[in-house]
Every structure is written in structure tokens, then in C-alpha cells.
Design an enzyme around this catalytic site. Structure first.
Site, mmCIF file in Angstrom:
data_model
loop_
_atom_site.group_PDB
_atom_site.id
_atom_site.type_symbol
_atom_site.label_atom_id
_atom_site.label_comp_id
_atom_site.label_asym_id
_atom_site.label_seq_id
_atom_site.Cartn_x
_atom_site.Cartn_y
_atom_site.Cartn_z
ATOM 1 N N ARG A 50 0.809 -1.225 0.000
ATOM 2 C CA ARG A 50 0.000 0.000 0.000
ATOM 3 C C ARG A 50 0.838 1.269 0.000
ATOM 4 N NH1 ARG A 50 -4.207 -2.438 4.286
ATOM 5 N NH2 ARG A 50 -2.199 -2.863 5.246
ATOM 6 N N LYS A 150 -0.300 -18.522 7.664
ATOM 7 C CA LYS A 150 -1.099 -18.711 8.860
ATOM 8 C C LYS A 150 -1.260 -17.372 9.567
ATOM 9 C CE LYS A 150 0.893 -20.132 12.778
ATOM 10 N NZ LYS A 150 1.693 -19.119 13.530
ATOM 11 N N HIS A 180 5.056 -23.616 8.612
ATOM 12 C CA HIS A 180 6.484 -23.749 8.325
ATOM 13 C C HIS A 180 7.160 -24.867 9.121
ATOM 14 C CE1 HIS A 180 7.198 -21.275 11.923
ATOM 15 N NE2 HIS A 180 8.469 -21.630 11.858
ATOM 16 N N LYS A 184 10.701 -28.070 8.475
ATOM 17 C CA LYS A 184 11.946 -28.207 9.253
ATOM 18 C C LYS A 184 12.506 -29.605 8.974
ATOM 19 C CE LYS A 184 10.881 -24.933 12.919
ATOM 20 N NZ LYS A 184 11.939 -23.935 12.851
ATOM 21 N N GLU A 218 9.859 -21.162 23.809
ATOM 22 C CA GLU A 218 10.577 -20.026 23.209
ATOM 23 C C GLU A 218 10.941 -19.015 24.283
ATOM 24 O OE1 GLU A 218 8.987 -18.742 19.196
ATOM 25 O OE2 GLU A 218 7.182 -19.349 20.256
ATOM 26 N N ASP A 237 -1.971 -19.554 17.959
ATOM 27 C CA ASP A 237 -0.687 -19.244 17.321
ATOM 28 C C ASP A 237 0.117 -20.507 16.989
ATOM 29 O OD1 ASP A 237 1.297 -17.462 16.344
ATOM 30 O OD2 ASP A 237 2.438 -17.667 18.201
ATOM 31 N N HIS A 242 1.299 -25.872 14.343
ATOM 32 C CA HIS A 242 2.574 -26.588 14.503
ATOM 33 C C HIS A 242 2.467 -27.818 15.409
ATOM 34 C CE1 HIS A 242 3.831 -22.976 12.699
ATOM 35 N NE2 HIS A 242 4.192 -22.288 13.755
ATOM 36 N N LYS A 345 15.078 -22.026 24.216
ATOM 37 C CA LYS A 345 14.434 -22.301 22.931
ATOM 38 C C LYS A 345 14.550 -23.798 22.692
ATOM 39 C CE LYS A 345 13.490 -21.086 18.390
ATOM 40 N NZ LYS A 345 12.227 -20.512 17.999
HETATM 41 C C1 BG6 Z 1 5.281 -18.921 14.366
HETATM 42 C C2 BG6 Z 1 4.543 -18.333 15.528
HETATM 43 O O1 BG6 Z 1 4.379 -19.647 13.559
HETATM 44 O O2 BG6 Z 1 6.303 -19.781 14.822
HETATM 45 C C3 BG6 Z 1 5.524 -17.567 16.421
HETATM 46 O O3 BG6 Z 1 3.546 -17.433 15.060
HETATM 47 C C4 BG6 Z 1 6.676 -18.452 16.799
HETATM 48 O O4 BG6 Z 1 4.868 -17.089 17.580
HETATM 49 C C5 BG6 Z 1 7.293 -19.097 15.558
HETATM 50 O O5 BG6 Z 1 7.651 -17.636 17.435
HETATM 51 C C6 BG6 Z 1 8.372 -20.088 15.955
HETATM 52 O O6 BG6 Z 1 8.993 -20.607 14.826
HETATM 53 P P1 BG6 Z 1 10.495 -21.181 14.920
HETATM 54 O O7 BG6 Z 1 10.753 -21.658 13.517
HETATM 55 O O8 BG6 Z 1 11.369 -20.047 15.349
HETATM 56 O O9 BG6 Z 1 10.467 -22.303 15.927
#
Ligand code: BG6
Length: 488
Positions: A50, A150, A180, A184, A218, A237, A242, A345
């Protein structure tokens, strides 16, 4: 991902090119594919947004973000790609903008088009209609593939409505719904581990497995996404997508072929056998400020993050027990937990095996259960933890492991999930994308947890901890405990 470059160049349209996802993930992935020789050299990228921007201004913005991410100057691969990046300005609900996009695509003359919605979810409907009204969904001249980011809907009803809208204008085979996590390496490797070996499949059931844990922890907080996250929360989320996808990959039956239809049929089948999440066996949490003396003492409470409503009840942590009602998995609990601002993480799947039915040794304590650990983040790899004899007189047990780590085994880093996903879209392989029925069944499974998030006040947990203490109770009632990442 195949090891050949597509024979035809395509035009790759990014809606929302000035946003965070395009700069952080999509353009770096296209750049990596270009550098690795995976992208056809004449592929063009059309950024749609935009703001009022020139081609050069857009290129400069994207270059700055990429250079910062790579920590150094950009080389020839970037110059080659940048020369093929162009900008189209327009509103997502503006028919004229789609007419301009169609003209621009015509000028480029590539038969095949990919459209990527890197925009807020409320624009998806407008983009689908805008493209279709401008004739850009018609595949007479070449393929037209629509990638939808998503979140796909915010509950079962809205996902159904979005599917209906998309499938009125595009065929299912044209639609690529992103998760995504599926791209992985370790997630993809799950199918290889299970179906290209004979070792694991015979013990992959309630006969040998006691329970399964899936963790997605995370340390990050909101990172500028507070207002989006406050509407979504952890269940929407990451649980709906996932976490349930990982569960499906662990539990699905062997597909006859590793292709989009066969794999997705098996995933849908197992997701349908999953009992809906029961709020009675779930714990919801929300992080508070880190306590004094913590590693990161200045970490704010969730409610003090920018964009988050004061007094918000949105959960940033959830742990829940799931059950699968089928022959293979009846009686095996699946414990899933995910949260923000946790200690470390770590995304991993842990399969804990049954204890030996009889122990012939005279030991002070019963032997610990064997575990198979599939690590997705960080240090992608697989470990098997089991008991061995401590050398010396008598029988004493030690905990030992067999480890496979991608980094030790291969010289180069794994491709980012987005590289794999973009390449798959260009090649027309939807195996790692979600089908309409799959997304809907996931919303159905999660529905009771979502309603619980509306009525329950989440339990507090300190930033930097492993979540609310009550989550331990969830397993303790079943005589089990959470696996502590990298320490067991
Ligand atoms: C995303 C979520 O789909 O995945 C985020 O919206 C999250 O909140 C992220 O931080 C984590 O992805 P990764 O690949 O860093 O584990």
C-alpha cells in the site's frame, strides 16, 4: 525439494512486501535459493503493497534488511535478484490495483505465477477476490498458485468460511496453506525415520510406547507482535497448527506414497481420531515479569508488552493432554506444551518407552524408561537415551545415549524452512502444506481449549521459567514428569 531448477521462470508476487515476513523470511529465502542455483535465473519478484515506493526504494529496504540479517555486504546473487524485483502499489480491495498487477505480469511474460499473502489475515478474502476478478486465477496460460500464510482463520467457523471463499475462486490444487514447521528438517525426517527403516515402526505404538511429549518452548516475548498475539494467544498461534501437525506426523499410518494426497489423507485420518482437547486436562498460563536476579531481569510482564491490552487474559503458555482413539495409540497419552518467554528455545518430540516388565537385577531404583528424542530446534537431530552397565564389579546403571546431529554430520547448515516451502510451491509439491479438510479438523480438535481461553484466567508464570508450576501436576497425576530439554 528436488535438485533441479524449474525449467520455466515464474513471477513470484508477494502481497505485503513492505512487511516483516517478506523482509525476514521470504526475500532471504528467495535470495538463498538464487545463490544456491535453485531458482530459475529469470524468475521475477513483484512486491505488492500500500505504501508509495519506487522499485529502487523497495530494493534498498529489502537489501538493508538482508544485509543486517547476514551481518555483511551482499554479493552478486543479491544484485541479480534485486534487478528482478519490482513494486506494484495498491490497496488489497482496489480492483484497479489488480488490473495494474495483471498488466505488469503480462509485461514480464512468464507463463507461471505464484501469489503469496504475507499480509494481515483480514486481507486474505480481498486478495483472493481481487486476483480472481482480474482473471489471475485462470490457469489456461500457466500455473497460478496461491500461498496462504497462517493463521488460516481464527476458529472452525472462520476457517470454513475462508476455505469456502478461496475454493470458490481457486481449485484446491492451486492452494498452498503454510505451516512452516512441516518444512523443518527433523519434521521431514520423521517420515524417513519411520518409513525408510525397519527398526522403529514395530515399536511405534501402544505396545512399546508409554507416552509422548511435544514441547515448543521459546525465550522470546512479543517482538513487536503484541497486538496480533493478544487477539490470537498460544492456542491459535502454535497449538492449532505446529503442535498438531507434529502430533500427526508422529502418529499417522504409513502412507502408500510420499505425495501430497497420500500423506495428507493419513494426517487427516489420525487427526480425526484425536479426541477434542479437554480443558480439564489443560493448563493455561501467562508470563509475568522476570524475578529480580534473573538472567534477563528487565523482561516485562506480558500485559506490559507494547500492543497488549492491560488486564489481558490471553494465554502465552498452554499444556494439554490429548488422546488418540485408534488401535495403534489407544491408552497412550500425548502431552503437548508451548509457551513464550520460557527458559530456553527448544522444540522437541520425546517418545518415552514402557519400562521393562521384569527387572532381574538387584537395583536401588527401577531403571529409567528409554526415550527417543527428536529435536527440531535448536541443534536438529535425534537422540536415543537408554540404560547401560557402569564398568566395574556388580551391576550399576548409567544413562547413556546414541546421538545424531545434523550439524555434526553435514558441513552446511540446513536450509531455512521457507526456502524449502518456496521451492516446493514453484515445483508444485503440496506435501508440506495443509489441505482444507486438515485445517478444519485441527480447529475442531482445539475448539474446547479455545473456549476455555475465553472464560479462564491464565495462571501466572515468571518470564524465564518453564511455565506455570501447575503444568507439572498435569503429568504428576498420571505418575509422569516433563522431560527437561537436554538434561535427562
Ligand atoms: C510462528 C509463531 O508460527 O512460529 C511464532 O507465530 C513463533 O509465535 C514461531 O515464534 C516459531 O517458529 P520457529 O521456527 O522459530 O520455531
Amino acid at each position: 525439494m528436488n535438485d533441479t531448477v524449474e525449467p520455466h521462470p515464474s513471477s513470484f508476487v508477494i502481497f505485503g512486501v513492505t512487511g516483516d515476513l517478506a523482509a525476514r523470511k521470504l526475500v532471504p529465502a528467495l535470495h538463498a535459493l538464487q545463490r544456491g542455483g535453485w531458482l530459475h535465473p529469470e524468475t521475477t519478484v513483484l512486491g505488492f503493497g500500500r505504501s508509495d515506493l519506487s522499485d529502487d526504494a523497495l530494493r534498498e529496504r529489502l537489501a538493508d534488511a538482508l544485509a543486517e540479517q547476514q551481518g555483511g555486504p551482499l554479493g552478486d546473487a543479491w544484485r541479480h535478484l534485486a534487478a528482478r524485483i519490482h513494486y506494484v502499489r495498491g490497496g488489497y480491495d482496489e480492483p484497479d490495483a489488480y488490473a495494474r498487477l495483471a498488466e505488469r505480469l503480462d509485461d514480464e511474460g512468464h507463463a507461471d505465477h505464484v501469489y503469496y499473502t504475507a499480509t494481515p489475515p483480514q486481507t486474505y478474502g480481498d486478495i483472493v477476490s481481487g486476483l480472481a476478478d482480474a482473471g489471475l486465477a485462470d490457469e489456461t496460460a500457466g500455473y497460478r498458485r496461491l500461498v496462504i500464510e497462517k493463521p488460516f482463520g481464527e476458529d472452525l467457523d472462520s476457517a470454513r468460511a475462508l476455505n469456502a471463499l478461496v475454493l470458490e475462486r481457486f481449485k484446491e490444487t492451486q492452494v498452498y496453506r503454510i505451516d512452516h514447521y512441516l518444512a523443518k528438517e527433523t519434521a521431514q525426517n520423521l517420515a524417513v525415520l519411520r518409513f525408510a527403516n525397519t527398526l522403529f515402526e514395530p515399536i511405534w505404538s501402544n505396545r512399546a510406547i508409554d507416552h509422548v511429549q511435544i514441547t515448543m518452548a521459546e525465550p522470546l516475548g512479543m517482538e513487536g507482535r503484541g497486538s496480533f498475539y493478544d487477539q490470537a494467544g498460544v492456542v491459535r498461534d502454535v497449538f492449532q497448527n505446529h503442535m498438531l501437525q507434529l502430533l500427526a506426523l508422529v502418529t499417522m499410518e504409513p502412507p502408500a506414497r510420499y505425495d501430497a494426497d497420500a500423506v495428507r489423507d493419513e494426517k487427516v485420518k489420525v487427526l480425526r481420531a484425536l479426541a477434542c482437547a479437554d480443558p480439564e486436562t489443560a493448563v493455561l498460563g501467562q508470563y509475568t515479569a522476570a524475578p529480580a536476579g534473573a538472567d534477563r531481569p528487565d523482561t516485562p510482564a506480558y500485559v506490559d508488552e507494547p500492543g497488549v491490552a492491560s488486564g489481558s487474559r490471553t494465554p502465552t503458555y498452554a499444556a494439554a493432554r490429548f488422546e488418540l482413539h485408534n488401535w495403534r495409540w489407544a491408552g497412550v497419552p500425548f502431552y503437548l506444551r508451548a509457551g513464550k518467554r520460557l527458559e530456553a528455545k527448544a522444540s522437541e518430540i520425546v517418545l518415552t518407552f514402557r519400562r521393562p516388565p521384569h527387572v532381574p537385577f538387584d537395583l536401588p531404583m527401577p531403571p529409567r524408561a528409554d526415550r527417543l528424542i527428536l529435536r527440531l530446534v535448536p541443534d536438529e537431530g535425534i537422540s536415543l537415551r537408554f540404560n547401560a552397565k557402569h564398568p566395574g564389579q556388580g551391576i550399576e546403571l548409567d544413562r547413556v545415549g546414541l546421538d545424531f546431529a545434523y550439524q555434526g554430520q553435514y558441513q552446511r547448515p540446513n536450509p531455512d524452512a521457507y526456502e524449502t516451502l518456496i521451492q516446493d510451491v514453484i515445483e508444485g509439491d503440496a506435501t508440506l502444506f495443509m489441505r482444507a479438510d486438515e485445517v478444519e479438523v485441527q480447529w475442531k480438535v482445539i475448539a474446547p481449549l479455545l473456549s476455555a481461553t475465553e472464560s479462564l484466567r491464565p495462571l501466572p508464570y515468571a518470564a524465564g521459567s518453564m511455565g506455570p508450576v501447575e503444568a507439572a501436576e498435569l503429568l504428576a497425576r498420571d505418575g509422569r514428569h516433563w522431560y527437561r530439554p537436554r538434561k535427562d
